[in-house]
Scaffold this motif. Structure first.
Motif, PDB file in Angstrom:
ATOM      1  N   TRP B 158       0.806  -1.219   0.000  1.00 32.38           N
ATOM      2  CA  TRP B 158       0.000   0.000   0.000  1.00 32.38           C
ATOM      3  C   TRP B 158       0.840   1.270   0.000  1.00 32.38           C
ATOM      4  O   TRP B 158       0.462   2.261   0.631  1.00 32.38           O
ATOM      5  CB  TRP B 158      -0.937   0.036   1.204  1.00 32.38           C
ATOM      6  CG  TRP B 158      -2.226  -0.651   0.999  1.00 32.38           C
ATOM      7  CD1 TRP B 158      -2.587  -1.845   1.532  1.00 32.38           C
ATOM      8  CD2 TRP B 158      -3.340  -0.221   0.203  1.00 32.38           C
ATOM      9  NE1 TRP B 158      -3.853  -2.192   1.125  1.00 32.38           N
ATOM     10  CE2 TRP B 158      -4.338  -1.218   0.308  1.00 32.38           C
ATOM     11  CE3 TRP B 158      -3.585   0.896  -0.588  1.00 32.38           C
ATOM     12  CZ2 TRP B 158      -5.559  -1.123  -0.340  1.00 32.38           C
ATOM     13  CZ3 TRP B 158      -4.805   0.981  -1.229  1.00 32.38           C
ATOM     14  CH2 TRP B 158      -5.768  -0.011  -1.102  1.00 32.38           C
ATOM     15  N   VAL B 159       1.968   1.246  -0.668  1.00 30.97           N
ATOM     16  CA  VAL B 159       2.695   2.511  -0.851  1.00 30.97           C
ATOM     17  C   VAL B 159       1.997   3.217  -2.010  1.00 30.97           C
ATOM     18  O   VAL B 159       1.914   2.661  -3.105  1.00 30.97           O
ATOM     19  CB  VAL B 159       4.182   2.262  -1.172  1.00 30.97           C
ATOM     20  CG1 VAL B 159       4.879   3.575  -1.511  1.00 30.97           C
ATOM     21  CG2 VAL B 159       4.863   1.598   0.010  1.00 30.97           C
ATOM     22  N   VAL B 160       1.453   4.396  -1.751  1.00 25.96           N
ATOM     23  CA  VAL B 160       0.757   5.116  -2.826  1.00 25.96           C
ATOM     24  C   VAL B 160       1.332   6.511  -3.040  1.00 25.96           C
ATOM     25  O   VAL B 160       0.927   7.215  -3.954  1.00 25.96           O
ATOM     26  CB  VAL B 160      -0.767   5.214  -2.581  1.00 25.96           C
ATOM     27  CG1 VAL B 160      -1.423   3.857  -2.685  1.00 25.96           C
ATOM     28  CG2 VAL B 160      -1.076   5.847  -1.250  1.00 25.96           C
ATOM     29  N   SER B 161       2.258   6.913  -2.176  1.00 26.74           N
ATOM     30  CA  SER B 161       2.862   8.228  -2.348  1.00 26.74           C
ATOM     31  C   SER B 161       4.338   8.127  -1.991  1.00 26.74           C
ATOM     32  O   SER B 161       4.761   7.173  -1.340  1.00 26.74           O
ATOM     33  CB  SER B 161       2.175   9.254  -1.440  1.00 26.74           C
ATOM     34  OG  SER B 161       2.367   8.893  -0.089  1.00 26.74           O
ATOM     35  N   THR B 164       7.746   7.378   1.123  1.00 30.05           N
ATOM     36  CA  THR B 164       7.132   6.635   2.230  1.00 30.05           C
ATOM     37  C   THR B 164       8.246   5.895   2.955  1.00 30.05           C
ATOM     38  O   THR B 164       9.076   5.248   2.321  1.00 30.05           O
ATOM     39  CB  THR B 164       6.079   5.645   1.712  1.00 30.05           C
ATOM     40  OG1 THR B 164       4.982   6.382   1.172  1.00 30.05           O
ATOM     41  CG2 THR B 164       5.545   4.752   2.829  1.00 30.05           C
ATOM     42  N   ARG B 171       4.871   2.711   9.328  1.00 31.08           N
ATOM     43  CA  ARG B 171       4.842   3.585   8.151  1.00 31.08           C
ATOM     44  C   ARG B 171       4.843   5.072   8.526  1.00 31.08           C
ATOM     45  O   ARG B 171       4.160   5.487   9.462  1.00 31.08           O
ATOM     46  CB  ARG B 171       3.565   3.292   7.367  1.00 31.08           C
ATOM     47  CG  ARG B 171       3.299   4.173   6.158  1.00 31.08           C
ATOM     48  CD  ARG B 171       1.901   3.933   5.657  1.00 31.08           C
ATOM     49  NE  ARG B 171       1.698   2.532   5.397  1.00 31.08           N
ATOM     50  CZ  ARG B 171       1.734   1.974   4.185  1.00 31.08           C
ATOM     51  NH1 ARG B 171       1.925   2.711   3.121  1.00 31.08           N
ATOM     52  NH2 ARG B 171       1.535   0.690   4.044  1.00 31.08           N
ATOM     53  N   SER B 173       4.432   8.488   6.095  1.00 32.76           N
ATOM     54  CA  SER B 173       4.281   8.991   4.728  1.00 32.76           C
ATOM     55  C   SER B 173       4.686  10.463   4.693  1.00 32.76           C
ATOM     56  O   SER B 173       4.060  11.291   5.346  1.00 32.76           O
ATOM     57  CB  SER B 173       2.827   8.848   4.273  1.00 32.76           C
ATOM     58  OG  SER B 173       2.445   7.495   4.319  1.00 32.76           O
ATOM     59  N   GLY B 174       5.716  10.759   3.940  1.00 35.16           N
ATOM     60  CA  GLY B 174       6.158  12.147   3.811  1.00 35.16           C
ATOM     61  C   GLY B 174       7.155  12.553   4.870  1.00 35.16           C
ATOM     62  O   GLY B 174       7.312  11.899   5.905  1.00 35.16           O
ATOM     63  N   GLN B 177       5.846  13.519   8.578  1.00 32.82           N
ATOM     64  CA  GLN B 177       5.612  12.370   9.464  1.00 32.82           C
ATOM     65  C   GLN B 177       6.946  11.751   9.887  1.00 32.82           C
ATOM     66  O   GLN B 177       7.093  11.298  11.021  1.00 32.82           O
ATOM     67  CB  GLN B 177       4.741  11.327   8.765  1.00 32.82           C
ATOM     68  CG  GLN B 177       3.291  11.770   8.614  1.00 32.82           C
ATOM     69  CD  GLN B 177       2.407  10.710   7.969  1.00 32.82           C
ATOM     70  OE1 GLN B 177       2.681   9.525   8.030  1.00 32.82           O
ATOM     71  NE2 GLN B 177       1.334  11.146   7.345  1.00 32.82           N
TER      72      GLN B 177
END
Lengths: 164, 194
Positions: B158-161, B164, B171, B173-174, B177
């Motif tokens: 589920w890496v979508v951006s 990560t 996790r 993301s960005g 975070q």
């Protein structure tokens, strides 16, 4: 007992109740779709999108919102589809749409470019203007659903609850 | 209703393959037995990934000797030059210069991204790589396959951006975070153990 309803009309059904049902279903389906697409992905991904709006200062609070908002949308959507607590659900959906509209307008006012509105998680990525149009439409549907209440094909009507 | 919601989400989530934080040795740095393992899924054409370079360096410096970094390619479809750049970095990696090439790509991102990938060979030359081997590698399907494997690994998890990060499996993301939640998470692991 005398009733105002005509014999061929369901109990409590008023003229225009089909419009209320349609509004409820459309609103509910959109909320189920958007909630599902967000809730099925990791909350951190939705949190990243919330960060783009620069409205919530705390990273921890953003993650809490990202974890719970999709489930709230999903439950609201199912409540509308099933006709359970229709007026509170319509009110919740309308309030959420109002918040989404204000959030998008605030990014426009601040000149922020959103790479993704986050409305449908990993699914659709409408532009800010498309998002605004959809949110206004859904807000109008929420008003219609609230006004008409649970008059047709609803759990509220079936169980005789006083929410319609 | 809650059950319906849960079933809907589980159906949408679908089955996901287990995550393998593996990569060729040239895309890893830091002690192999470090208590902290950071896996970064990144796209060389993504500006947010460029902004993550410095925070990652700060983390590596702050926790020197206690952090193991693994780089995974995740070129986004919206970035047409990201995949060629990932392949070029792989080719530099084959010659043991992945991290130097990584720096070149991020330092010059605006140039090569606009110039349709022009510059990959010049960066190889600037680093003193074997240019013939580098050119041959760019055309080698095996190099592209390695990148594709990383992308599948990201998709499976589920890496979508990008970027990560996974720090010991959690996790982030960005960059925000990573810095605001990732560093406290590292501190917690080091304090209490994995």
């Amino acid at each position: 007992m005398d009733r105002q309803d005509s014999p061929d009309r369901p109990i409590g059904a008023a003229p225009g109740s089909w419009a209320g049902l349609l509004a409820r279903l459309v609103l509910g389906l959109v909320f189920v779709a958007s909630g599902t697409m967000k809730a099925s992905a990791p909350a951190e991904e939705f949190a990243l999108v919330i960060e783009y709006y620069r409205l919530v200062p705390s990273a921890d609070l953003i993650l809490i919102i990202a974890a719970f908002l999709p489930w709230f949308e999903l439950l609201t959507g199912y409540a509308l589809i099933l006709g359970f607590l229709v007026r509170p659900a319509a009110l919740a959906a309308g309030a959420m749409n109002l918040v989404f509209i204000l959030a998008i307008l605030s990014t426009k006012a601040r000149g922020l470019e959103l790479p993704n509105c986050g409305c449908f998680g990993w699914g659709l990525h409408p532009t800010p203007n498309q998002t605004l149009a959809l949110d206004f439409f859904l807000a109008a549907a929420a008003v219609q659903a609230f006004r008409k209440g649970a008059v047709r094909l609803s759990l509220d009507n079936w169980r005789g609850a006083g929410y319609n | 209703m809650a059950l319906a919601a849960a079933v809907t989400v589980l159906a949408a989530r679908g089955g996901r393959a287990p995550y393998e934080p593996s990569a060729p040795a040239y895309r890893q740095k830091g002690p192999a037995n470090a208590p902290i393992v950071i896996v970064e899924f990144s796209d060389f054409q993504c500006p947010a990934c460029r902004f993550a370079v410095e925070p990652m360096r700060r983390i590596e410096a702050l926790y020197q000797g206690r952090v193991h970094v693994i780089f995974k390619h995740f070129p986004l479809r919206s970035h047409p030059q990201a995949k060629p750049a990932a392949i070029a970095a792989e080719c530099a990696g084959r010659q043991g210069r992945f991290w130097d090439y990584y720096d070149k790509l991020y330092e010059n991102q605006a140039d090569w991204a606009k110039a349709d990938g022009v510059g990959f060979a010049s960066y190889a030359k600037a680093l003193g790589l074997d240019e013939a081997a580098f050119s041959a590698c760019l055309r080698d399907p095996a190099a592209a396959a390695v990148v594709a494997r990383d992308v599948k690994d990201g998709d499976d998890h589920w890496v979508v951006s990008t970027p990560t990060f996974f720090i010991n499996g959690r996790r982030f993301s960005g960059t925000r975070q990573l810095t605001e939640r990732g560093i406290p998470w590292i501190d917690k692991i080091l304090r209490t153990g994995p």
